[in-house]
Design a protein around this motif. Structure first.
Motif, PDB file in Angstrom:
ATOM      1  N   ASP A  19       0.826  -1.210   0.000  1.00 31.74           N
ATOM      2  CA  ASP A  19       0.000   0.000   0.000  1.00 31.74           C
ATOM      3  C   ASP A  19       0.865   1.267   0.000  1.00 31.74           C
ATOM      4  O   ASP A  19       0.553   2.254  -0.663  1.00 31.74           O
ATOM      5  N   ILE A  20       1.976   1.235   0.719  1.00 39.44           N
ATOM      6  CA  ILE A  20       2.898   2.373   0.777  1.00 39.44           C
ATOM      7  C   ILE A  20       3.651   2.478  -0.553  1.00 39.44           C
ATOM      8  O   ILE A  20       3.865   3.576  -1.070  1.00 39.44           O
ATOM      9  N   ASP A  22       2.521   1.775  -3.418  1.00 36.74           N
ATOM     10  CA  ASP A  22       1.605   2.402  -4.378  1.00 36.74           C
ATOM     11  C   ASP A  22       1.626   3.919  -4.246  1.00 36.74           C
ATOM     12  O   ASP A  22       1.664   4.638  -5.248  1.00 36.74           O
ATOM     13  N   ILE A  23       1.618   4.417  -3.013  1.00 32.25           N
ATOM     14  CA  ILE A  23       1.643   5.868  -2.775  1.00 32.25           C
ATOM     15  C   ILE A  23       2.977   6.443  -3.256  1.00 32.25           C
ATOM     16  O   ILE A  23       3.010   7.473  -3.931  1.00 32.25           O
ATOM     17  N   GLU A  26       3.098   6.562  -6.989  1.00 28.11           N
ATOM     18  CA  GLU A  26       2.250   7.641  -7.489  1.00 28.11           C
ATOM     19  C   GLU A  26       2.970   8.991  -7.359  1.00 28.11           C
ATOM     20  O   GLU A  26       2.993   9.795  -8.295  1.00 28.11           O
ATOM     21  N   LEU A  27       3.588   9.227  -6.227  1.00 26.82           N
ATOM     22  CA  LEU A  27       4.327  10.467  -6.001  1.00 26.82           C
ATOM     23  C   LEU A  27       5.519  10.536  -6.962  1.00 26.82           C
ATOM     24  O   LEU A  27       5.757  11.569  -7.596  1.00 26.82           O
ATOM     25  N   ILE A  65       3.667  10.595   4.186  1.00 28.56           N
ATOM     26  CA  ILE A  65       4.712  10.611   3.172  1.00 28.56           C
ATOM     27  C   ILE A  65       5.364  11.980   3.296  1.00 28.56           C
ATOM     28  O   ILE A  65       4.678  13.008   3.223  1.00 28.56           O
ATOM     29  N   ILE A  95      -0.905   9.448   5.022  1.00 27.35           N
ATOM     30  CA  ILE A  95      -0.942   8.193   4.267  1.00 27.35           C
ATOM     31  C   ILE A  95      -2.369   7.818   3.857  1.00 27.35           C
ATOM     32  O   ILE A  95      -2.577   7.234   2.814  1.00 27.35           O
ATOM     33  N   ASP A  96      -3.344   8.207   4.666  1.00 28.05           N
ATOM     34  CA  ASP A  96      -4.731   7.818   4.375  1.00 28.05           C
ATOM     35  C   ASP A  96      -5.481   8.806   3.479  1.00 28.05           C
ATOM     36  O   ASP A  96      -6.680   8.699   3.292  1.00 28.05           O
ATOM     37  N   PRO A  98      -5.350  11.043  -0.444  1.00 24.24           N
ATOM     38  CA  PRO A  98      -4.654  11.027  -1.747  1.00 24.24           C
ATOM     39  C   PRO A  98      -3.542  12.078  -1.811  1.00 24.24           C
ATOM     40  O   PRO A  98      -3.640  13.136  -1.195  1.00 24.24           O
ATOM     41  N   ILE A  99      -2.509  11.782  -2.568  1.00 23.41           N
ATOM     42  CA  ILE A  99      -1.420  12.739  -2.804  1.00 23.41           C
ATOM     43  C   ILE A  99      -1.998  13.889  -3.638  1.00 23.41           C
ATOM     44  O   ILE A  99      -2.648  13.636  -4.654  1.00 23.41           O
ATOM     45  N   LYS A 101      -1.642  15.711  -6.315  1.00 22.06           N
ATOM     46  CA  LYS A 101      -0.759  15.684  -7.479  1.00 22.06           C
ATOM     47  C   LYS A 101      -0.570  17.044  -8.147  1.00 22.06           C
ATOM     48  O   LYS A 101       0.544  17.394  -8.525  1.00 22.06           O
TER      49      LYS A 101
END
Length: 125
Positions: A19-20, A22-23, A26-27, A65, A95-96, A98-99, A101
């Motif tokens: 899960d981490i 994936d984040i 994405e970043l 993050i 973490i919970d 969305p980034i 973007k």
């Protein structure tokens, strides 16, 4: 993880739970898209992107993050960063959630401009 010395960005990202990862991926993709010519490096044992100098760093922590764009963007984007915990050179993305973007992209572009300006000034000397 603690005590590990990372050699590559892939090695860093793959050391975290899925899960981490994936984040982080994405970043990473968001930064890469904003700065396609930037080189990916490990600096201070964290993934970073650099042009002439390091533009931004990022890292996974227990609850967030960490995104480290240096101090100037934190001042320049103060309003947009109001809902995030920040310090002199760091932004914490929970973490919970969305980034953000679009915001990350703007900050990276700001850092690219700063970096180019600094490199140009250095050449003149």
């Amino acid at each position: 993880m603690e005590g590990t010395k990372y050699e590559t960005v892939e090695e860093y990202i793959s050391s975290f739970p899925a899960d981490i990862q994936d984040i982080l991926k994405e970043l990473h993709a968001t930064i890469k898209k904003a700065a396609p010519k930037a080189e990916e490096v490990i600096s201070y044992n964290m993934p970073a992107f650099k042009q002439h100098k390091v533009l931004v760093y990022y890292a996974a922590n227990k609850e967030h993050i960490g995104f480290y764009p240096t101090p100037n963007p934190i001042i320049a984007f103060k309003e947009e960063l109001a809902k995030y915990k920040t310090s002199k050179g760091a932004i914490q993305f929970p973490i919970d959630k969305p980034i953000p973007k679009t915001l990350v992209k703007k900050i990276v572009q700001y850092r690219l401009a700063e970096d180019a300006e600094r490199a140009k000034a250095k050449k003149k000397k």
